[in-house]
Design an enzyme around this catalytic site. Sequence first.
Site, mmCIF file in Angstrom:
data_model
loop_
_atom_site.group_PDB
_atom_site.id
_atom_site.type_symbol
_atom_site.label_atom_id
_atom_site.label_comp_id
_atom_site.label_asym_id
_atom_site.label_seq_id
_atom_site.Cartn_x
_atom_site.Cartn_y
_atom_site.Cartn_z
ATOM 1 N N GLY A 312 67.994 -22.976 -37.957
ATOM 2 C CA GLY A 312 68.890 -22.950 -36.812
ATOM 3 C C GLY A 312 69.940 -24.041 -36.809
ATOM 4 N N SER A 313 70.204 -24.557 -35.623
ATOM 5 C CA SER A 313 71.346 -25.451 -35.404
ATOM 6 C C SER A 313 71.218 -26.808 -36.072
ATOM 7 C CB SER A 313 71.565 -25.644 -33.899
ATOM 8 O OG SER A 313 71.893 -24.415 -33.286
ATOM 9 N N THR A 314 70.063 -27.113 -36.642
ATOM 10 C CA THR A 314 69.965 -28.359 -37.404
ATOM 11 C C THR A 314 70.927 -28.347 -38.591
ATOM 12 O OG1 THR A 314 68.139 -27.450 -38.733
ATOM 13 C CG2 THR A 314 67.552 -28.731 -36.773
#
Length: 601
Positions: A312-314
């Site tokens: 995801g957004s990592t």
Amino acid sequence: MIRTPLRPLARILRARERGENPDAIEAENRAQRHAEIQDKARGRARSRLCFMAAGFVLAFGTVGFKMAVLASSRPSEPRVQTTGAQIISQRADITDRHGRVLATNLLTYSLYAHPRQMIDPEAAARKLAGIFPDLDLERLRKDFSGKRSFVWIKKKISPEQMQAVHDIGEPALLFGPREMRLYPNGKIASHILGGSTFGKEGVASAEVIGVAGVEKAFDQWLRDPANEGAPLTLSLDLTVQAAMEEVLSNGMSVMNAKGATGILMEVATGEVVAMASLPDFDPNERPRPLLKGDPSDSPLFNRAVQGQYELGSTFKIFPVAQALDLRLVSPNTMINSQTPMKIGKYLINDFSNYGERLSVTDVIVKSSNVGTVRIAQLVGVERQREFLKDLGLFEPTAIEISEASTGRPLVPQRWPAVTAATVSFGHGLATSPLHLAAAYATIANGGTRVRPTLIHGRKPRRDEQVLSAEAARGAMAMLRQVVTRGTARSAEVAGYEVAGKTGTADKPSPNGGYYKSKVVATFASVFPASDPKYVLVVTLDEPSVTGVSGAVSRTAGATATLVAAELVRRVAPLMGLRPATESQLPMVERPLPDRLKLVSN
């Protein structure tokens, strides 16, 4: 050989004609023959003497040379020569970075029987089944009453069990000494240690071989007598590892997660201080692997290395850091964040409507999908792909456990514009949490690539500069603001300047598509942000927490960040990292007084 006659006829006749004595001719020839025989014997004796002299010179020369070599060499203890048929039972210990034992050997005994020598097979079988409830009584009776001359009963027994067998009084029940592998800390670091089993076995000894983890990766080294019993020193800190597993276990329970992963790594060296995967197991009683179903359902599954997740957004910090490095943007560059964004037939939306424009910093702070895709488009498809490859996200990590080779990221074969867009915010490319930790460590290390290792004191190799130091500092500043005013505010720990990025990714379904209510929540962090020393990655598999209002939350900001914050509070003091006071914090990071906060809002 033609011999000259002693009385040649021609000379005898001439001698008689001249009135000479023929016997003188015979005497002369006899004397000549004796002289020739003596000459030949003397030659043979001389040759033998020369040969013997040469042999003595060579032998004494060899001995003298060997003595000279020994006299000039350094003294050392003699080593026992091993043969291929011998069972090598000795195995070196495994310790943590402070020398605390993680795996060692324990002298124990095996139990076997000679059924043909038994006095009362029926009574022996019955009493053994009472001592060892896991044994099959009918099987014992059959083995003891059959034609077999040798039967293994137990490969290892405790001293109490050994005494109980002694008390049976059956002379055909015998014991064999052997060493067994002991993991004194139970489940702690089980996925790293892996486990062991018996290889070649005899009644007097047994070979211990590694079956997983470090035990298998260093199996030959641990069994090599040339190491003279030196332990294998890992980079783990046993105290920190135990604290991590305890916090993860509690967090997994509170967040109702299926599984959890935690990785704590030194930024400068890549040494893994702690790495946990839950659920875990006891390597003293290693369970059998699952033969069907989801591999991640097995406690043997190492989520930190083998788990391949869309994180995801990592991932959003990667295109932003690359764009900073290429000088395509600055932290204050305004980016079009208007939603929805269309790429081909696909629409990309944000969690909330963040307005028409966001600064690059706020793209990370607010975790805007659209803004991240816009920045990735500035970078370009090929450059994005090469950068992620340079970070090590396309290949298995080289960490020293046997499962590392199985942790190969799931990389798209094709890389069209829509793939480049989804990968920029962490979908479409699946990697392990350890890959993510190494990539964040690279950013925290000033852009120099970091490779994770489990061996303490190993000199890190000079690696490539993936990112400029200036771009790395800019990315770190953004990650710090994610914690102070963004989606990871729950991760703030006073005095430790935590910087990081949340990531909540939908789990892919085996039948295609994604689950609607199952996610993988991840928080990748660095602390202290002003002087990065450690990277911490926390991943929760299928978390779900119910708030006070009754609403169910699955986001990383409501789950993984809380676990990570508690981990920092617990492990930072254990590693000697003191919290900074307010006066020691950078001016930009000092919290505003509540009165000023109200005015500014």
